[in-house]
Every structure is written in structure tokens, then in C-alpha cells.
Design a protein around this motif. Structure first.
Motif, PDB file in Angstrom:
ATOM      1  N   VAL A 105      -3.752   4.679  -0.043  1.00  0.00           N
ATOM      2  CA  VAL A 105      -2.509   4.339  -0.298  1.00  0.00           C
ATOM      3  C   VAL A 105      -1.773   3.476   0.696  1.00  0.00           C
ATOM      4  CG1 VAL A 105      -0.100   5.662   0.406  1.00  0.00           C
ATOM      5  CG2 VAL A 105      -2.031   6.960  -0.927  1.00  0.00           C
ATOM      6  N   VAL A 106      -2.286   3.192   2.014  1.00  0.00           N
ATOM      7  CA  VAL A 106      -1.845   2.253   2.815  1.00  0.00           C
ATOM      8  C   VAL A 106      -2.288   0.708   2.513  1.00  0.00           C
ATOM      9  CG1 VAL A 106      -2.055   1.320   5.219  1.00  0.00           C
ATOM     10  CG2 VAL A 106      -1.496   3.898   4.717  1.00  0.00           C
ATOM     11  N   GLU A 107      -3.490   0.722   2.086  1.00  0.00           N
ATOM     12  CA  GLU A 107      -4.022  -0.657   1.522  1.00  0.00           C
ATOM     13  C   GLU A 107      -3.262  -1.079   0.283  1.00  0.00           C
ATOM     14  OE1 GLU A 107      -6.476  -4.147   2.049  1.00  0.00           O
ATOM     15  OE2 GLU A 107      -5.839  -2.261   3.321  1.00  0.00           O
ATOM     16  N   ALA A 108      -2.888  -0.202  -0.513  1.00  0.00           N
ATOM     17  CA  ALA A 108      -2.434  -0.502  -1.912  1.00  0.00           C
ATOM     18  C   ALA A 108      -0.713  -1.188  -1.591  1.00  0.00           C
ATOM     19  CB  ALA A 108      -2.176   0.635  -2.897  1.00  0.00           C
ATOM     20  N   TYR A 109      -0.395  -0.783  -0.411  1.00  0.00           N
ATOM     21  CA  TYR A 109       0.912  -1.168  -0.087  1.00  0.00           C
ATOM     22  C   TYR A 109       0.764  -2.506   0.802  1.00  0.00           C
ATOM     23  CZ  TYR A 109       4.870  -2.016   2.889  1.00  0.00           C
ATOM     24  OH  TYR A 109       5.914  -2.594   3.644  1.00  0.00           O
ATOM     25  N   LEU A 110      -0.220  -2.828   1.415  1.00  0.00           N
ATOM     26  CA  LEU A 110      -0.441  -4.037   2.289  1.00  0.00           C
ATOM     27  C   LEU A 110      -0.903  -5.002   1.510  1.00  0.00           C
ATOM     28  CD1 LEU A 110      -2.597  -2.274   5.136  1.00  0.00           C
ATOM     29  CD2 LEU A 110      -0.051  -2.973   5.162  1.00  0.00           C
ATOM     30  N   VAL A 111      -1.590  -4.890   0.379  1.00  0.00           N
ATOM     31  CA  VAL A 111      -1.754  -5.994  -0.479  1.00  0.00           C
ATOM     32  C   VAL A 111      -0.514  -6.601  -1.250  1.00  0.00           C
ATOM     33  CG1 VAL A 111      -4.093  -5.519  -0.952  1.00  0.00           C
ATOM     34  CG2 VAL A 111      -2.293  -4.716  -2.440  1.00  0.00           C
ATOM     35  N   THR A 112       0.658  -5.734  -1.223  1.00  0.00           N
ATOM     36  CA  THR A 112       1.826  -6.292  -1.732  1.00  0.00           C
ATOM     37  C   THR A 112       2.486  -7.195  -0.686  1.00  0.00           C
ATOM     38  OG1 THR A 112       3.217  -4.561  -1.078  1.00  0.00           O
ATOM     39  CG2 THR A 112       2.049  -4.268  -3.133  1.00  0.00           C
ATOM     40  N   LEU A 113       2.162  -7.419   0.466  1.00  0.00           N
ATOM     41  CA  LEU A 113       2.695  -8.010   1.728  1.00  0.00           C
ATOM     42  C   LEU A 113       2.346  -9.561   1.800  1.00  0.00           C
ATOM     43  CD1 LEU A 113       2.885  -5.392   4.478  1.00  0.00           C
ATOM     44  CD2 LEU A 113       4.644  -5.894   2.503  1.00  0.00           C
ATOM     45  N   ALA A 114       3.254 -10.353   1.792  1.00  0.00           N
ATOM     46  CA  ALA A 114       3.151 -11.855   1.825  1.00  0.00           C
ATOM     47  C   ALA A 114       2.071 -12.219   2.971  1.00  0.00           C
ATOM     48  CB  ALA A 114       4.249 -12.706   1.971  1.00  0.00           C
ATOM     49  N   ASN A 115       2.034 -11.630   4.191  1.00  0.00           N
ATOM     50  CA  ASN A 115       1.174 -11.946   5.309  1.00  0.00           C
ATOM     51  C   ASN A 115      -0.374 -11.203   5.176  1.00  0.00           C
ATOM     52  OD1 ASN A 115       2.513  -9.480   5.845  1.00  0.00           O
ATOM     53  ND2 ASN A 115       2.152  -9.659   8.063  1.00  0.00           N
ATOM     54  N   GLN A 116      -0.472 -10.526   4.250  1.00  0.00           N
ATOM     55  CA  GLN A 116      -1.873  -9.932   3.850  1.00  0.00           C
ATOM     56  C   GLN A 116      -2.339  -9.010   4.924  1.00  0.00           C
ATOM     57  OE1 GLN A 116      -3.279 -10.129   0.287  1.00  0.00           O
ATOM     58  NE2 GLN A 116      -0.926  -9.991   0.429  1.00  0.00           N
ATOM     59  N   PRO A 117      -1.948  -8.107   5.726  1.00  0.00           N
ATOM     60  CA  PRO A 117      -2.622  -7.369   6.756  1.00  0.00           C
ATOM     61  C   PRO A 117      -3.745  -6.295   5.947  1.00  0.00           C
ATOM     62  CG  PRO A 117      -0.393  -6.364   6.270  1.00  0.00           C
ATOM     63  CD  PRO A 117      -0.297  -7.855   5.493  1.00  0.00           C
ATOM     64  N   LYS A 118      -4.480  -5.990   6.603  1.00  0.00           N
ATOM     65  CA  LYS A 118      -5.496  -5.241   6.220  1.00  0.00           C
ATOM     66  C   LYS A 118      -5.956  -3.895   6.821  1.00  0.00           C
ATOM     67  CE  LYS A 118      -7.359  -8.379   3.365  1.00  0.00           C
ATOM     68  NZ  LYS A 118      -6.359  -8.563   2.623  1.00  0.00           N
ATOM     69  N   CYS A 119      -5.855  -2.957   6.303  1.00  0.00           N
ATOM     70  CA  CYS A 119      -6.138  -1.288   6.964  1.00  0.00           C
ATOM     71  C   CYS A 119      -7.814  -1.441   7.285  1.00  0.00           C
ATOM     72  CB  CYS A 119      -5.863  -0.179   6.128  1.00  0.00           C
ATOM     73  SG  CYS A 119      -5.896   1.316   6.873  1.00  0.00           S
ATOM     74  N   ILE A 120      -8.028  -1.211   8.601  1.00  0.00           N
ATOM     75  CA  ILE A 120      -9.631  -1.304   8.894  1.00  0.00           C
ATOM     76  C   ILE A 120      -9.948   0.175   9.386  1.00  0.00           C
ATOM     77  CG2 ILE A 120      -9.678  -3.760   9.249  1.00  0.00           C
ATOM     78  CD1 ILE A 120      -9.867  -3.026  12.178  1.00  0.00           C
ATOM     79  N   GLN A 121      -9.166   1.095   9.364  1.00  0.00           N
ATOM     80  CA  GLN A 121      -9.516   2.554  10.187  1.00  0.00           C
ATOM     81  C   GLN A 121      -8.309   3.333   9.702  1.00  0.00           C
ATOM     82  OE1 GLN A 121     -11.903   2.700  13.587  1.00  0.00           O
ATOM     83  NE2 GLN A 121     -10.262   3.788  14.547  1.00  0.00           N
ATOM     84  N   VAL A 122      -9.000   4.783   9.434  1.00  0.00           N
ATOM     85  CA  VAL A 122      -7.862   5.783   9.197  1.00  0.00           C
ATOM     86  C   VAL A 122      -8.568   6.707  10.056  1.00  0.00           C
ATOM     87  CG1 VAL A 122      -6.924   7.396   7.756  1.00  0.00           C
ATOM     88  CG2 VAL A 122      -6.989   5.032   7.067  1.00  0.00           C
ATOM     89  N   MET A 123      -8.046   7.343  10.845  1.00  0.00           N
ATOM     90  CA  MET A 123      -8.565   8.747  11.721  1.00  0.00           C
ATOM     91  C   MET A 123      -7.422   9.724  11.150  1.00  0.00           C
ATOM     92  SD  MET A 123      -8.983   9.795  15.623  1.00  0.00           S
ATOM     93  CE  MET A 123      -7.264  10.556  15.407  1.00  0.00           C
ATOM     94  N   VAL A 124      -8.160  10.921  10.828  1.00  0.00           N
ATOM     95  CA  VAL A 124      -7.285  12.120  10.281  1.00  0.00           C
ATOM     96  C   VAL A 124      -7.995  13.443  11.284  1.00  0.00           C
ATOM     97  CG1 VAL A 124      -6.749  13.634   8.772  1.00  0.00           C
ATOM     98  CG2 VAL A 124      -6.591  11.234   7.934  1.00  0.00           C
ATOM     99  N   ARG A 125      -6.966  13.839  12.255  1.00  0.00           N
ATOM    100  CA  ARG A 125      -7.332  14.888  12.894  1.00  0.00           C
ATOM    101  C   ARG A 125      -6.756  16.253  12.315  1.00  0.00           C
ATOM    102  NH1 ARG A 125      -9.344  16.122  17.655  1.00  0.00           N
ATOM    103  NH2 ARG A 125      -9.219  13.703  18.541  1.00  0.00           N
ATOM    104  N   GLU A 126      -7.594  17.034  11.830  1.00  0.00           N
ATOM    105  CA  GLU A 126      -7.209  18.255  11.279  1.00  0.00           C
ATOM    106  C   GLU A 126      -7.068  19.498  12.109  1.00  0.00           C
ATOM    107  OE1 GLU A 126      -9.076  19.701   7.346  1.00  0.00           O
ATOM    108  OE2 GLU A 126      -9.654  21.121   8.824  1.00  0.00           O
ATOM    109  N   THR A 127      -7.669  19.652  13.147  1.00  0.00           N
ATOM    110  CA  THR A 127      -7.289  20.679  14.077  1.00  0.00           C
ATOM    111  C   THR A 127      -7.715  19.957  15.578  1.00  0.00           C
ATOM    112  OG1 THR A 127      -9.883  21.297  14.556  1.00  0.00           O
ATOM    113  CG2 THR A 127      -8.600  22.270  12.809  1.00  0.00           C
ATOM    114  N   PRO A 128      -7.463  20.544  16.660  1.00  0.00           N
ATOM    115  CA  PRO A 128      -7.487  19.993  17.989  1.00  0.00           C
ATOM    116  C   PRO A 128      -9.086  19.488  18.131  1.00  0.00           C
ATOM    117  CG  PRO A 128      -5.966  21.793  18.185  1.00  0.00           C
ATOM    118  CD  PRO A 128      -6.685  21.815  16.748  1.00  0.00           C
ATOM    119  N   THR A 129      -9.948  19.921  17.629  1.00  0.00           N
ATOM    120  CA  THR A 129     -11.390  20.031  17.878  1.00  0.00           C
ATOM    121  C   THR A 129     -12.176  19.083  16.676  1.00  0.00           C
ATOM    122  OG1 THR A 129     -12.106  21.918  16.937  1.00  0.00           O
ATOM    123  CG2 THR A 129     -11.472  21.818  19.544  1.00  0.00           C
TER     124      THR A 129
END
Length: 146
Positions: A105-129
Motif C-alpha cells: 500500500v505504501v510503496e504504491a503511493y510512493l511511486v506516484t511522488l516526483a521525488n521517488q522515496p522508497k519504503c525499505i522496512q515495515v514493522m508490525v507489532r501485534e502484541t507487546p511481545t
């Protein structure tokens, strides 16, 4: 907010690295008896960290607007049953799949931007552990995401 520590992405040579923290509350289930209790509908407050990199800033002096990133993730998934989204019909929304999907989802948005940023990491915490880090593989200088 307490100081958070995150797994560091692989070293990169981009000038800018932006990290955005957010959370959203959603329910999900894993439709497989092997998932045990997770086969039942239950909810989490997911904590997400996005790592965005790039060399060029936009006309406002930003790599990416933080509020745009929040709308993409929190605005889409907060207070919903994740299994109802089309992107989770092929593969149940495990934490791994949620992290990979948020990347898409994020990368699909970023490729539309003129400055072409890239998503290199996504961290998802589901619980505290328990958390998952998704890092797209690189091939020939381009991200190789599915």
C-alpha cells in the motif's frame, strides 16, 4: 510515548531516512484449524513503523508527508475486520501478511511522488511481545515485492 527501539534496516546510501509510527485497532482471524485460538475472530491494536528513504525532498522540504502515511494505513484499516479487505482474500491476515500488505500500500503511493522515496522496512507489532519486520528483497536496484 516511551522511546521505541526497532530492528535497523540494512545499511543504505540514501541521504534521508524517515520513520513513521502509528497504530490501528482491527480484528482478524486465521481460517485454519492449525491456528488454534487465532482461528477465532479477535482484535489487536497493531503498532506499525514505516521506514522510508530517499535522496530528494519534495517542494515542501519533505521526503514524505507524515499525515499522508497515516491516512494510507490507519485511515484504511482502523476499526475494520481485516479479513473483509480484498487484499486478504488470497492469504489470511497473519502479522506477516499484514506487514507485507502495508508495504505494498505504501510503496504504491510512493511511486506516484516526483521525488521517488522508497519504503525499505515495515514493522508490525501485534502484541507487546510479538512483531514482524518485512523488508522487500532488492533485485537489480529495484524493490522486488509481491
Amino acid at each position: 510515548m516511551l522511546q521505541q527501539f526497532y530492528p535497523q534496516p540494512f545499511p543504505h546510501s540514501y541521504k534521508f531516512e524517515l520513520n513513521k509510527d502509528m497504530n490501528f485497532s482491527s480484528a482478524h482471524f486465521i481460517p485454519n484449524d492449525k491456528a488454534g485460538k487465532c482461528s477465532l475472530t479477535h482484535g489487536h491494536t497493531y503498532f506499525v513503523n514505516l521506514t522510508i528513504v530517499g535522496d530528494e525532498l519534495d517542494e515542501m522540504g519533505m521526503l514524505v508527508n507524515f499525515s499522508d502515511l497515516k491516512k494510507l494505513v490507519h485511515g484504511k484499516y482502523d476499526h475494520h475486520l481485516l479479513n473483509d479487505f480484498p487484499e486478504f482474500k488470497k492469504m489470511a491476515p497473519s502479522t506477516e501478511v499484514v506487514a507485507q500488505t502495508i508495504y505494498g500500500v505504501v510503496e504504491a503511493y510512493l511511486v506516484t511522488l516526483a521525488n521517488q522515496p522508497k519504503c525499505i522496512q515495515v514493522m508490525v507489532r501485534e502484541t507487546p511481545t510479538s512483531y514482524v519486520v518485512y523488508r522487500p528483497k532488492e533485485s537489480k536496484g529495484k524493490s522486488n515485492h509481491e
